[in-house]
Design a protein around this motif. Structure first.
Motif, PDB file in Angstrom:
ATOM      1  N   ASP A  70     -22.023  36.548  16.484  1.00  0.00           N
ATOM      2  CA  ASP A  70     -21.260  35.639  17.329  1.00  0.00           C
ATOM      3  C   ASP A  70     -19.787  36.062  17.413  1.00  0.00           C
ATOM      4  OD1 ASP A  70     -21.244  33.093  18.797  1.00  0.00           O
ATOM      5  OD2 ASP A  70     -19.816  32.518  17.235  1.00  0.00           O
ATOM      6  N   GLY A  97     -17.394  34.269  17.646  1.00  0.00           N
ATOM      7  CA  GLY A  97     -16.615  33.353  16.811  1.00  0.00           C
ATOM      8  C   GLY A  97     -16.259  33.947  15.459  1.00  0.00           C
ATOM      9  N   GLN A  98     -17.089  34.869  14.943  1.00  0.00           N
ATOM     10  CA  GLN A  98     -16.791  35.505  13.664  1.00  0.00           C
ATOM     11  C   GLN A  98     -15.540  36.372  13.787  1.00  0.00           C
ATOM     12  OE1 GLN A  98     -18.518  35.205  10.620  1.00  0.00           O
ATOM     13  NE2 GLN A  98     -19.542  33.506  11.625  1.00  0.00           N
ATOM     14  N   ALA A 153     -12.552  34.007  14.113  1.00  0.00           N
ATOM     15  CA  ALA A 153     -12.187  33.414  12.829  1.00  0.00           C
ATOM     16  C   ALA A 153     -11.389  34.418  12.004  1.00  0.00           C
ATOM     17  CB  ALA A 153     -13.438  32.967  12.080  1.00  0.00           C
ATOM     18  N   ARG A 205     -14.737  43.955   7.246  1.00  0.00           N
ATOM     19  CA  ARG A 205     -15.033  42.950   6.211  1.00  0.00           C
ATOM     20  C   ARG A 205     -15.976  41.847   6.683  1.00  0.00           C
ATOM     21  NH1 ARG A 205     -12.133  43.087   1.703  1.00  0.00           N
ATOM     22  NH2 ARG A 205     -12.548  40.871   1.395  1.00  0.00           N
ATOM     23  N   ILE A 206     -16.005  41.585   7.978  1.00  0.00           N
ATOM     24  CA  ILE A 206     -16.785  40.447   8.470  1.00  0.00           C
ATOM     25  C   ILE A 206     -17.986  40.903   9.314  1.00  0.00           C
ATOM     26  CG2 ILE A 206     -16.670  38.259   9.729  1.00  0.00           C
ATOM     27  CD1 ILE A 206     -14.721  38.424   7.327  1.00  0.00           C
ATOM     28  N   PRO A 245     -20.759  43.856   7.604  1.00  0.00           N
ATOM     29  CA  PRO A 245     -21.706  43.346   6.608  1.00  0.00           C
ATOM     30  C   PRO A 245     -22.755  42.404   7.204  1.00  0.00           C
ATOM     31  CG  PRO A 245     -19.458  43.120   5.810  1.00  0.00           C
ATOM     32  CD  PRO A 245     -19.363  43.553   7.246  1.00  0.00           C
ATOM     33  N   GLN A 246     -22.401  41.714   8.302  1.00  0.00           N
ATOM     34  CA  GLN A 246     -23.384  40.822   8.912  1.00  0.00           C
ATOM     35  C   GLN A 246     -24.336  41.581   9.816  1.00  0.00           C
ATOM     36  OE1 GLN A 246     -21.897  37.107  10.583  1.00  0.00           O
ATOM     37  NE2 GLN A 246     -20.039  37.337   9.393  1.00  0.00           N
ATOM     38  N   ARG A 293     -28.637  38.642   1.765  1.00  0.00           N
ATOM     39  CA  ARG A 293     -28.831  37.506   0.878  1.00  0.00           C
ATOM     40  C   ARG A 293     -28.023  36.282   1.294  1.00  0.00           C
ATOM     41  NH1 ARG A 293     -25.761  41.115  -1.313  1.00  0.00           N
ATOM     42  NH2 ARG A 293     -23.849  40.531  -2.378  1.00  0.00           N
ATOM     43  N   PHE A 294     -27.026  36.468   2.184  1.00  0.00           N
ATOM     44  CA  PHE A 294     -26.263  35.315   2.635  1.00  0.00           C
ATOM     45  C   PHE A 294     -26.999  34.532   3.713  1.00  0.00           C
ATOM     46  CE2 PHE A 294     -25.040  38.913   5.226  1.00  0.00           C
ATOM     47  CZ  PHE A 294     -25.098  38.402   6.514  1.00  0.00           C
ATOM     48  N   ARG A 295     -28.099  35.104   4.231  1.00  0.00           N
ATOM     49  CA  ARG A 295     -28.812  34.418   5.300  1.00  0.00           C
ATOM     50  C   ARG A 295     -29.927  33.586   4.701  1.00  0.00           C
ATOM     51  NH1 ARG A 295     -29.516  38.791   9.944  1.00  0.00           N
ATOM     52  NH2 ARG A 295     -29.909  36.897  11.088  1.00  0.00           N
ATOM     53  N   ARG A 296     -30.205  32.479   5.356  1.00  0.00           N
ATOM     54  CA  ARG A 296     -31.216  31.584   4.800  1.00  0.00           C
ATOM     55  C   ARG A 296     -32.577  31.858   5.432  1.00  0.00           C
ATOM     56  NH1 ARG A 296     -29.968  25.352   4.906  1.00  0.00           N
ATOM     57  NH2 ARG A 296     -29.681  25.889   7.071  1.00  0.00           N
TER      58      ARG A 296
END
Lengths: 236, 251
Positions: free
Chosen positions: A128, A130-131, A134, A148-149, A152-153, A229-232
């Motif tokens: 997104d 928006g990341q 931010a 950094r943002i 990694p995503q 691992r940050f994702r659900r």
């Protein structure tokens, strides 16, 4: 058709002997592809002026050429021009001193850059906007935000597509035997030309590829779990 | 002091901001009201350079820039004096709550990690999330995410915090807890510009209310005046529709 297990085993051993060549033909292009492909994808997604348009055209055009055709072209250019180039650069040695595998690695690298950049571009587009915003809003620069943002995503999204391309690359690496490089297939069929057991030779090659691919897919699964691992509830 | 002078912004053929000027004094809480498409969010985004305005001037504290000519360095300087709370939170998905709050301190402001960590913890405790330091955004509710968002903006100690409809993505129950936090920020004397549809909140917290419509400021003044005795016809019309629809929940 009789299946001669001894000939099969002999082919398997010969195939494994040339397995390191396949490894080089896969992992060097993959590393080059990951680095340059990511850069190319970033240039296109963040719309760097001029460069993004050029890359879009180059990648589209290049992907329309079969690997074997590109390989033959590079091989011919290499054979005709290497000695001139070596003389021009004051390099010692002639064409006979160069391992031909580098032509294969070169051709596969270009293919890898194209396919990896497309996979990573897709993953980047899924993040997104928006990341980014931010990141800027807390005072990060564009580079810091990407590093950094966004990256990694992007990784866990890109891994399934990348795995697919790595598997494709493993299989595509067998075409380099067309210019005389010995890798798994060529290696496994060396004994066949003596024993006439080509069937066993090709089955042995298939088995090596299959084991290799399963290992890669397993590694990819671990990697995407770790990086995501940050994702659900993403992969299990 | 934040001052926006004669800002203009066009999207294609649509003129979103037609010469808008806004002045915000230190410590003031300004609420911007208006119907959808009136340009209030765009105005906020222009102040943080998330949108590039076509012309106008911006003053934040001691930095003064021309919207059109602002260099990368000036934009970064402005962004480091302002912070933004987004409608859909926009927490960094790959970072835990505490890492989200620390990011601006450590990476942008180069504050040593231990100090940043201490300040981030204080900020998170302050918004009531002392038990959620190591949770990823995906593990938090909308209200909790927005509170992390507020902590992230607040911890940077900015000249001004810009709130872009901070509660409109939340369900009514969570709106209350989030507004409570925003009120706490206001009580600290931090300058804020809030775009919102929460009328009762505006009435209670704002020092100044700005009503925008069609890319211009229609009317501005203290909340008592705007809500009870609006001068412009358009403001009256908007308020009569909104206030009759306003659900009654206390905050």
């Amino acid at each position: 058709m009789d299946f001669n297990i001894n000939n099969f085993l002999e082919s398997f051993i010969y195939g494994m002997k040339y397995f390191p060549n396949t490894l080089r033909l896969v992992f060097i292009p993959l590393s080059v592809g990951l680095v340059l492909g990511t850069v190319a994808a970033l240039i296109r997604v963040y719309k760097v002026p001029v460069l993004c348009k050029i890359l879009a055209i180059v990648i589209t055009v290049y992907q329309g050429v079969p690997i074997i055709v590109a390989l033959m072209i590079y091989n011919l250019i290499f054979m005709m021009k290497y000695n001139d180039l070596a003389a021009f650069l004051h390099l010692k040695g002639t064409i006979a001193d160069v391992d031909q595998i580098w032509i294969g690695i070169f051709a596969l690298s270009l293919t890898a850059i194209c396919s990896v950049s497309e996979a990573i571009r897709g993953a980047l587009l899924s993040i997104d906007k928006g990341q980014d915003e931010a990141g800027y809003s807390v005072g990060l620069t564009k580079i810091q935000t990407i590093y950094r943002i966004v990256l990694p995503q992007m990784i866990p999204v890109a891994i399934p597509m990348l795995t697919n391309h790595v598997v494709g690359l493993i299989k595509a690496s067998s075409v380099v035997m067309a210019i005389g490089i010995i890798e798994i297939v060529a290696g496994a069929t060396i004994p066949s030309s003596r024993t006439y057991s080509f069937f066993e030779g090709y089955v042995a090659a298939a088995l090596i590829y299959w084991i290799f691919t399963v290992m890669i897919e397993y590694l990819a699964k671990i990697l995407r779990k770790h990086t995501g691992r940050f994702r659900r509830n993403l992969y299990d | 002091m934040i001052e926006v002078k004669h800002v203009k912004k066009v999207f294609g053929k649509l003129e979103v901001l037609k010469d808008v000027s806004v002045e915000v004094k230190d410590g003031e809480v300004v609420v911007i009201l208006g119907p959808s498409g009136s340009g209030k969010t765009t105005l906020l985004r222009c102040i943080n350079f998330l949108e590039n305005a076509d012309s106008g001037e911006l003053t934040v504290g001691d930095i003064q820039v021309d919207f059109k000519k602002a260099s990368k360095k000036e934009i970064l300087a402005i962004r480091r004096k302002t912070s933004f709370v987004f409608q859909n939170y926009n927490l960094f998905a790959n970072k835990t709550a505490i890492e989200n709050v620390m990011e601006g301190l450590v990476t942008a402001r180069r504050i040593p990690k231990e100090i940043a960590q201490k300040r981030a913890k204080e900020a998170l405790n302050w918004v009531g999330l002392s038990d959620k330091y190591d949770y990823y955004p995906s593990q938090l509710s909308g209200g909790q995410q927005q509170r992390v968002g507020i902590a992230r903006a607040f911890v940077l100690d900015p000249e001004v915090i810009l709130f872009d409809e901070p509660t409109s993505a939340l369900d009514p129950e969570l709106v209350g807890e989030t507004l409570e936090i925003i009120k706490k920020v206001a009580e600290k004397g931090i300058t804020m510009i809030v775009v919102t549809h929460e009328m009762s909140f505006a009435q209670e917290v704002a020092d100044k209310v700005i009503f925008m419509d069609g890319g211009v400021v229609v009317e501005e003044g203290p909340p008592e005046e705007i809500f009870t005795n609006p001068k412009e016809e358009r403001t009256k019309q908007f308020l009569s529709r909104i206030i009759s629809l306003e659900p009654t929940y206390s905050i």
